[in-house]
Write an enzyme that holds these catalytic residues in place. Structure first.
Site, PDB file in Angstrom:
ATOM      1  N   SER A 159      18.019 -17.796  71.762  1.00  0.00           N
ATOM      2  CA  SER A 159      18.105 -17.304  73.143  1.00  0.00           C
ATOM      3  C   SER A 159      18.434 -18.423  74.126  1.00  0.00           C
ATOM      4  O   SER A 159      19.017 -18.174  75.179  1.00  0.00           O
ATOM      5  CB  SER A 159      16.808 -16.604  73.550  1.00  0.00           C
ATOM      6  OG  SER A 159      15.719 -17.499  73.465  1.00  0.00           O
ATOM      7  N   ASP A 177      26.397 -12.631  53.135  1.00  0.00           N
ATOM      8  CA  ASP A 177      25.857 -11.825  52.039  1.00  0.00           C
ATOM      9  C   ASP A 177      25.497 -12.699  50.845  1.00  0.00           C
ATOM     10  O   ASP A 177      25.747 -13.903  50.835  1.00  0.00           O
ATOM     11  CB  ASP A 177      26.789 -10.669  51.663  1.00  0.00           C
ATOM     12  CG  ASP A 177      28.082 -11.123  50.999  1.00  0.00           C
ATOM     13  OD1 ASP A 177      28.136 -12.236  50.438  1.00  0.00           O
ATOM     14  OD2 ASP A 177      29.038 -10.342  51.022  1.00  0.00           O
ATOM     15  N   TYR A 195      27.751 -15.463  48.945  1.00  0.00           N
ATOM     16  CA  TYR A 195      28.020 -16.801  49.493  1.00  0.00           C
ATOM     17  C   TYR A 195      26.831 -17.678  49.139  1.00  0.00           C
ATOM     18  O   TYR A 195      25.962 -17.943  49.973  1.00  0.00           O
ATOM     19  CB  TYR A 195      28.229 -16.685  51.014  1.00  0.00           C
ATOM     20  CG  TYR A 195      28.830 -17.918  51.650  1.00  0.00           C
ATOM     21  CD1 TYR A 195      30.139 -18.287  51.386  1.00  0.00           C
ATOM     22  CD2 TYR A 195      28.095 -18.688  52.526  1.00  0.00           C
ATOM     23  CE1 TYR A 195      30.705 -19.410  51.979  1.00  0.00           C
ATOM     24  CE2 TYR A 195      28.640 -19.815  53.131  1.00  0.00           C
ATOM     25  CZ  TYR A 195      29.943 -20.162  52.854  1.00  0.00           C
ATOM     26  OH  TYR A 195      30.493 -21.279  53.442  1.00  0.00           O
ATOM     27  N   ASN A 234      31.560 -14.794  66.628  1.00  0.00           N
ATOM     28  CA  ASN A 234      31.423 -13.485  65.975  1.00  0.00           C
ATOM     29  C   ASN A 234      30.140 -12.772  66.413  1.00  0.00           C
ATOM     30  O   ASN A 234      29.816 -11.727  65.891  1.00  0.00           O
ATOM     31  CB  ASN A 234      31.492 -13.611  64.453  1.00  0.00           C
ATOM     32  CG  ASN A 234      30.467 -14.551  63.879  1.00  0.00           C
ATOM     33  OD1 ASN A 234      29.680 -15.169  64.603  1.00  0.00           O
ATOM     34  ND2 ASN A 234      30.463 -14.686  62.565  1.00  0.00           N
TER      35      ASN A 234
END
Length: 133
Positions: free
Chosen positions: A64, A82, A85, A76
């Site tokens: 934050s 996932d 990787y 992104n």
């Protein structure tokens, strides 16, 4: 409690851990010093490779305070890593865009992640009304 293998790319990296009593997200830090100028894009190395359990993924997001402290935006907005990787050279990185000149030091906490089970397989059924008010 699940045990997950993690490889650190530097002996100077702080070990992964929960922020005690504050969150169930886990902080990630820059693995090296990075200097950015307004308008720059860079993949910031986070210094870890992690072997996630089968059927799980990690959701990577900025902390934050990241924009306030450094003026960077994760390009992104929410990265998904996932379980495929998981190799020794699969270092996690944070893609960022700098809105102002900034310097990020090694071990500055800039990101966070949590591990989520994959969504189950679902089917969609077309209908005229959902049956809700």
């Amino acid at each position: 409690m699940e045990t997950i293998k993690v490889k650190y790319f530097s002996d100077d990296m702080e070990e992964l851990c929960y922020v005690a009593g504050k969150s169930d997200w886990i902080d990630l830090s820059a693995a090296e010093e990075v200097t950015l100028h307004a308008g720059d894009f860079q993949l910031i190395p986070l210094g870890v490779a992690i072997a996630l359990p089968e059927g799980y993924e990690a959701h990577l997001a900025p902390r934050s305070s990241t924009f306030k402290n450094f003026g960077i935006i994760q390009t992104n907005h929410c990265g998904i890593v996932d379980e495929s990787y998981c190799g020794d050279e699969d270092e996690w990185k944070m893609p960022v865009y700098a809105t102002r000149d900034c310097r990020i030091e090694a071990n500055d906490r800039i990101a966070q992640f949590r591990i989520i089970e994959h969504q189950p397989a679902i089917e969609f059924e077309e209908c005229e009304h959902l049956g809700n008010p």
